[in-house]
Structures are given as C-alpha cells and as structure tokens.
Design a protein around this motif. Structure first.
Motif, PDB file in Angstrom:
ATOM      1  N   ALA A  35      84.964  49.584  79.427  1.00 11.07           N
ATOM      2  CA  ALA A  35      84.038  50.684  79.180  1.00 11.07           C
ATOM      3  C   ALA A  35      83.740  50.831  77.707  1.00 11.07           C
ATOM      4  CB  ALA A  35      84.638  51.989  79.712  1.00 11.07           C
ATOM      5  N   GLN A  93      82.026  56.643  74.443  1.00  8.96           N
ATOM      6  CA  GLN A  93      80.917  57.573  74.549  1.00  8.96           C
ATOM      7  C   GLN A  93      80.255  57.770  73.193  1.00  8.96           C
ATOM      8  OE1 GLN A  93      79.399  59.176  76.783  1.00  8.96           O
ATOM      9  NE2 GLN A  93      78.342  60.789  75.696  1.00  8.96           N
ATOM     10  N   TYR A 116      85.474  57.871  77.567  1.00 15.14           N
ATOM     11  CA  TYR A 116      84.704  56.632  77.632  1.00 15.14           C
ATOM     12  C   TYR A 116      83.471  56.865  78.486  1.00 15.14           C
ATOM     13  CZ  TYR A 116      88.733  54.324  75.587  1.00 15.14           C
ATOM     14  OH  TYR A 116      89.756  53.972  74.738  1.00 15.14           O
ATOM     15  N   GLU A 117      82.331  56.303  78.018  1.00 14.84           N
ATOM     16  CA  GLU A 117      81.055  56.462  78.701  1.00 14.84           C
ATOM     17  C   GLU A 117      80.850  57.939  79.047  1.00 14.84           C
ATOM     18  OE1 GLU A 117      81.029  53.598  81.868  1.00 14.84           O
ATOM     19  OE2 GLU A 117      80.470  51.977  80.503  1.00 14.84           O
ATOM     20  N   ASN A 118      80.692  58.271  80.309  1.00 17.85           N
ATOM     21  CA  ASN A 118      80.474  59.669  80.702  1.00 17.85           C
ATOM     22  C   ASN A 118      81.715  60.289  81.325  1.00 17.85           C
ATOM     23  OD1 ASN A 118      77.733  59.858  79.889  1.00 17.85           O
ATOM     24  ND2 ASN A 118      77.162  58.635  81.671  1.00 17.85           N
TER      25      ASN A 118
END
Length: 312
Positions: free
Chosen positions: A36, A39, A183-185
């Motif tokens: 991943a 964010q 991480y990410e969303n």
C-alpha cells in the motif's frame, strides 16, 4: 505433413509464451496491490476527522472499527498511581480510562504547548509523521512487567506505526496520545496513552489567584481564611481551632498543635504551591502534610482507597 506439424508446434510455443507473460503480469499487479502507498497529506485530515468523531462519541464499538484485529492495539493508562499496559483488539475492557472528548481542530507538524492553569497556546488535535520512531520503551512497563515475548509477538504495531496524534481533552487537563497506522484510505489505531497536565490538581481558571510571593503572604491568607472546607468529603481544616477532619481520622476532628509553611515552588509561570505541615502534639504521630496552591485551595492527593481532598 511435416510442414503442418511444424506450424502447429510453433503455435503451441507462442501460446505458452503468451500465458507465461500474462502470468508474470498478473503476479506483478497483485504484488502492487498488496504493497500500500502512504496516504497523501492533503487527504489525511479526513481520516483524523472520522477517528475524532468516533472517539468523542464515547462509544467503544465505534472506536473498535479503527483497530486491526490482526495487529491489535496497545493500551497504556494509570489505575490510580499504577501504570497499566495491555494489548487488545477492543476498547471494551479499557474504555473507562478513555471516556472523554478531544478537540476537533486538526493541526499538522505541531505539538501541544501548555502554558498553565488549563491553558494551551493553541487548542487542537496535533499530528506528525512518526515512521520508524515508535518504540515500546516509550511506555511505562515497570508495574505490569510484561515479558519481552509479549512485545515481540506484537511487534507488528511497531512496524506499522507511521503517525502520532496528540488530542487535548475538552477539560484541558489531559492530553491523549494516539499512534496510528495510515495507508491509502485506511486508518488504524495501534497504541493509545495519555498524560495529565503538570498542574492538573491545582489549576482552576474559574478561581482567582491569591497573593503568593512569600511565607508572609500565605500566613496572612490563612489567618484571614481560617476555615477550609471540603464539601465533597464533608471535611474541614480549622486553623483558628487547629482541627482537621480527614478519612484516616474518623468522624471526629483531630487536634494539631501547630503548623509549618514550607518554601514556595512553581509548577509553571502561573501555578505555585507550597506544603503546609500540620504538627501533632503526640510524638508518635507523624506530621500531616497538605499542599496549598496560589488558587487558595489545600490539597491532599488520593492514596489507596482514600479520595482526593480539596479544602477550599
């Protein structure tokens, strides 16, 4: 016939090569999905807003959704004076120590700056990048004394933590420290701790400061005030009669012969305090010490089953 067989053989080889390439491409794509990407900072506030809303709901079920069931979360709190460390996948058994509300004002790359008397330079939820900074040594394990094996089995918390947040409680007396894996969303809480502001026991913005620059100032205040009452515990200190009621002394007042005002100390630029020793005539009885702040309140901190006393 040989020519037809040769063409058929080439076709089979081409098909196998194409399958191999497709297989390699699929594997590479799957691998990319597993790793991943962090964010982006411009979107991270939305994730913190969701977490703060859940924390302020005072509903452990809403907070549990932020804990990864495989990674778990480290809970650090104080049961009275005793520091507790425990690993869990739910707030349920630990929620009594985190049943509070925090500021919703999100601030990046800053930290709470406490001024004293329950005042901060800036109120908010502060966060910072914390990748490769997390350590279990930051938490007090002296009382519970968890074995090293416990920390090793939960080392994924250390590896995944990449952000730290500090939330000021609405009472301004507590700062909650949150450790996240983002991480990410996705946002997961991997550890939580808190601390009280250094003058939490003495601060009170609603009360005026008293003259507190010398022993003479304090003596004049006591002479004028004379009687300090603790309505919560139905107790008092009467300096005109040299009497005190307190948990250890039973229902009846106990007599002290005199008292001694000790040196003035400063907790910060706003709050000062000194200890006042009550001296008993019986040589076998230890002196009884109270703490007087420049808010004009005599304190006795809780010990064991004893409640905190505030004679005002």
């Amino acid at each position: 016939m040989k020519k037809i067989f040769f063409v058929f053989f080439l076709a089979i080889i081409c098909c196998k090569n194409e399958e191999k390439q497709n297989s390699q491409h699929t594997t590479k794509t799957d691998t990319t999905k597993v790793v991943a990407k962090p964010q982006k900072k411009e979107n991270i506030n939305e994730l913190f807003e969701k977490f703060i809303i859940a924390f302020n709901s005072n509903d452990y079920k809403k907070l549990d959704q932020f804990i990864d069931k495989k990674t778990g979360c480290l809970f650090s709190y104080k049961d009275g004076y005793y520091p507790i460390l425990t690993f869990s996948t739910s707030f349920k058994d630990n929620f009594d120590w985190f049943n509070d509300e925090i500021s919703t004002n999100i601030v990046h790359n800053d930290s709470p700056e406490y001024l004293g008397d329950l005042e901060f330079k800036k109120n908010g939820f502060f966060y910072e990048d914390y990748k490769n900074k997390f350590s279990f040594d930051h938490f007090d394990n002296a009382y519970v004394n968890l074995p090293e094996e416990t920390f090793q089995s939960n080392k994924s918390i250390k590896n995944k933590c990449n952000f730290k947040g500090s939330g000021i409680s609405t009472s301004k007396s507590i700062v909650y420290e949150f450790y996240f894996s983002i991480y990410e969303n996705s946002i997961n809480l991997v550890a939580i701790d808190y601390y009280h502001v250094p003058d939490a026991s003495y601060a009170d913005p609603e009360k005026k400061f008293i003259a507190f620059n010398s022993v003479k100032d304090i003596q004049n205040f006591i002479n004028k005030k004379k009687v300090f009452k603790d309505t919560s515990n139905n107790a008092f200190v009467n300096f005109s009669k040299n009497e005190i009621t307190y948990y250890d002394f039973g229902d009846n007042p106990i007599q002290f012969s005199s008292y001694k005002i000790n040196k003035i100390e400063s907790i910060n630029s706003k709050i000062k305090f000194c200890t006042v020793d009550l001296i008993f005539p019986d040589e076998e009885t230890d002196n009884f010490t109270l703490t007087l702040s420049n808010k004009g309140v005599l304190h006795r901190a809780p010990m064991g089953v004893r409640p905190p006393y505030q004679y005002e």
